[in-house]
Scaffold this motif. Structure first.
Motif, PDB file in Angstrom:
ATOM      1  N   ALA A  68      10.892  -0.092  -5.385  1.00 56.79           N
ATOM      2  CA  ALA A  68      11.139   1.256  -4.866  1.00 56.79           C
ATOM      3  C   ALA A  68       9.870   2.100  -4.912  1.00 56.79           C
ATOM      4  CB  ALA A  68      12.248   1.925  -5.672  1.00 56.79           C
ATOM      5  N   ARG A  69       9.124   1.982  -5.993  1.00 52.66           N
ATOM      6  CA  ARG A  69       7.876   2.762  -6.130  1.00 52.66           C
ATOM      7  C   ARG A  69       6.836   2.314  -5.113  1.00 52.66           C
ATOM      8  NH1 ARG A  69       4.658   6.500  -6.721  1.00 52.66           N
ATOM      9  NH2 ARG A  69       3.223   6.678  -8.458  1.00 52.66           N
ATOM     10  N   ILE A  70       6.738   1.008  -4.858  1.00 50.38           N
ATOM     11  CA  ILE A  70       5.796   0.495  -3.852  1.00 50.38           C
ATOM     12  C   ILE A  70       6.160   1.062  -2.481  1.00 50.38           C
ATOM     13  CG2 ILE A  70       5.102  -1.575  -2.575  1.00 50.38           C
ATOM     14  CD1 ILE A  70       5.230  -3.110  -5.229  1.00 50.38           C
ATOM     15  N   GLU A  71       7.445   1.040  -2.132  1.00 47.31           N
ATOM     16  CA  GLU A  71       7.880   1.580  -0.844  1.00 47.31           C
ATOM     17  C   GLU A  71       7.588   3.072  -0.753  1.00 47.31           C
ATOM     18  OE1 GLU A  71      11.982   0.560  -0.333  1.00 47.31           O
ATOM     19  OE2 GLU A  71      11.544  -1.590  -0.160  1.00 47.31           O
ATOM     20  N   GLU A  72       7.805   3.785  -1.846  1.00 51.38           N
ATOM     21  CA  GLU A  72       7.545   5.220  -1.886  1.00 51.38           C
ATOM     22  C   GLU A  72       6.062   5.508  -1.625  1.00 51.38           C
ATOM     23  OE1 GLU A  72       7.309   8.162  -5.624  1.00 51.38           O
ATOM     24  OE2 GLU A  72       9.306   7.309  -5.294  1.00 51.38           O
ATOM     25  N   VAL A  73       5.198   4.753  -2.271  1.00 54.11           N
ATOM     26  CA  VAL A  73       3.758   4.938  -2.089  1.00 54.11           C
ATOM     27  C   VAL A  73       3.349   4.599  -0.653  1.00 54.11           C
ATOM     28  CG1 VAL A  73       1.494   4.032  -2.770  1.00 54.11           C
ATOM     29  CG2 VAL A  73       3.174   4.611  -4.511  1.00 54.11           C
ATOM     30  N   GLN A  74       3.887   3.512  -0.111  1.00 55.05           N
ATOM     31  CA  GLN A  74       3.548   3.111   1.257  1.00 55.05           C
ATOM     32  C   GLN A  74       4.053   4.123   2.272  1.00 55.05           C
ATOM     33  OE1 GLN A  74       5.098  -0.892   1.278  1.00 55.05           O
ATOM     34  NE2 GLN A  74       3.145  -1.752   0.641  1.00 55.05           N
ATOM     35  N   GLU A  75       5.242   4.686   2.051  1.00 49.99           N
ATOM     36  CA  GLU A  75       5.760   5.712   2.956  1.00 49.99           C
ATOM     37  C   GLU A  75       4.887   6.959   2.894  1.00 49.99           C
ATOM     38  OE1 GLU A  75       9.813   6.312   1.826  1.00 49.99           O
ATOM     39  OE2 GLU A  75      10.457   4.406   2.709  1.00 49.99           O
ATOM     40  N   GLY A  76       4.411   7.286   1.700  1.00 50.07           N
ATOM     41  CA  GLY A  76       3.516   8.428   1.554  1.00 50.07           C
ATOM     42  C   GLY A  76       2.221   8.226   2.319  1.00 50.07           C
ATOM     43  N   LYS A  77       1.679   7.005   2.251  1.00 51.89           N
ATOM     44  CA  LYS A  77       0.458   6.699   3.003  1.00 51.89           C
ATOM     45  C   LYS A  77       0.711   6.781   4.499  1.00 51.89           C
ATOM     46  CE  LYS A  77      -1.833   3.640  -0.310  1.00 51.89           C
ATOM     47  NZ  LYS A  77      -2.270   2.268  -0.564  1.00 51.89           N
ATOM     48  N   ALA A  78       1.873   6.317   4.935  1.00 49.54           N
ATOM     49  CA  ALA A  78       2.211   6.356   6.351  1.00 49.54           C
ATOM     50  C   ALA A  78       2.351   7.803   6.822  1.00 49.54           C
ATOM     51  CB  ALA A  78       3.491   5.580   6.618  1.00 49.54           C
ATOM     52  N   ALA A  79       2.937   8.653   5.998  1.00 51.99           N
ATOM     53  CA  ALA A  79       3.097  10.060   6.358  1.00 51.99           C
ATOM     54  C   ALA A  79       1.746  10.755   6.459  1.00 51.99           C
ATOM     55  CB  ALA A  79       3.979  10.768   5.336  1.00 51.99           C
ATOM     56  N   VAL A  80       0.858  10.454   5.535  1.00 49.76           N
ATOM     57  CA  VAL A  80      -0.491  11.036   5.565  1.00 49.76           C
ATOM     58  C   VAL A  80      -1.224  10.580   6.833  1.00 49.76           C
ATOM     59  CG1 VAL A  80      -2.760  10.983   4.447  1.00 49.76           C
ATOM     60  CG2 VAL A  80      -0.699  11.353   3.089  1.00 49.76           C
ATOM     61  N   ALA A  81      -1.099   9.307   7.165  1.00 46.54           N
ATOM     62  CA  ALA A  81      -1.742   8.785   8.370  1.00 46.54           C
ATOM     63  C   ALA A  81      -1.160   9.426   9.618  1.00 46.54           C
ATOM     64  CB  ALA A  81      -1.589   7.267   8.437  1.00 46.54           C
ATOM     65  N   ALA A  82       0.151   9.630   9.651  1.00 44.98           N
ATOM     66  CA  ALA A  82       0.784  10.262  10.809  1.00 44.98           C
ATOM     67  C   ALA A  82       0.304  11.700  10.967  1.00 44.98           C
ATOM     68  CB  ALA A  82       2.301  10.215  10.669  1.00 44.98           C
ATOM     69  N   ASP A  83       0.192  12.433   9.858  1.00 42.74           N
ATOM     70  CA  ASP A  83      -0.326  13.804   9.917  1.00 42.74           C
ATOM     71  C   ASP A  83      -1.754  13.815  10.429  1.00 42.74           C
ATOM     72  OD1 ASP A  83       2.038  14.814   8.966  1.00 42.74           O
ATOM     73  OD2 ASP A  83       1.324  15.053   6.889  1.00 42.74           O
TER      74      ASP A  83
END
Length: 173
Positions: A91-106
């Motif tokens: 769950a933590r790995i997915e959370e970190v990866q989603e955060g990176k994806a959100a930063v990249a999208a921004d």
């Protein structure tokens, strides 16, 4: 016959039967999670609240340079991970990866907005004014103008970077 019935009860009382191939699939899945975790920097791995022995193994892994030694260390880490509850780690790995994806999208959104502003897109300017009410319109227009001039003269795009930074500041509030 009685012994067969007793054996069936023992099987029901113990964990349900897991085939050898299913054990291998689970082991491989855990190994992949361990490898994903190993791709993070050690400072990020410390935030995963791993058992101390496992954290120590990851720290040693990051020091190893030889391929075969790393492979063996990953195998050992995979074995250790089988004894740990893997769901919080996943769950933590997915959370970190989603955060990176959100930063990249921004980041991509701001780049696209900057490009539209440079091209003189009136709708982009209206969108900036609508999205960011505290925008300094004079500064924004000056940065866009300076970027266009730098592009025409084929100079380094200093103003383009400043425009991006200004848009990011507006985005962050």
């Amino acid at each position: 016959m009685v012994t067969d019935h007793i054996h069936e009860l023992e099987v029901e009382e113990s964990e349900e039967y897991i085939s050898r191939s299913e054990k291998k699939r689970r082991s491989t899945a855990i190994q992949k999670i361990g490898e994903e975790l190993a791709s993070f920097p050690i400072s990020a791995i410390r935030s995963f609240n791993l058992p101390p022995a496992l954290l120590q193994e990851y720290e040693e892994l990051h020091k190893i340079t030889k391929h075969e030694a790393k492979r063996r260390k990953m195998q050992y880490i995979g074995k250790m991970l089988r004894e740990v509850d893997i769901e919080p780690i996943r769950a933590r790995i997915e959370e970190v990866q989603e955060g990176k994806a959100a930063v990249a999208a921004d980041f991509h959104h701001l780049e696209h907005l900057r490009e539209r502003l440079i091209q003189g897109d009136k709708e982009a300017m209206d969108a900036v004014l609508e999205l960011y009410p505290d925008v300094d319109i004079q500064k924004l227009r000056q940065l866009v103008r300076n970027t266009k001039k730098e592009m025409e003269k084929q100079k380094p795009l200093k103003s383009s970077k400043l425009l991006f930074r200004y848009l990011r500041e507006l985005e962050q509030g």
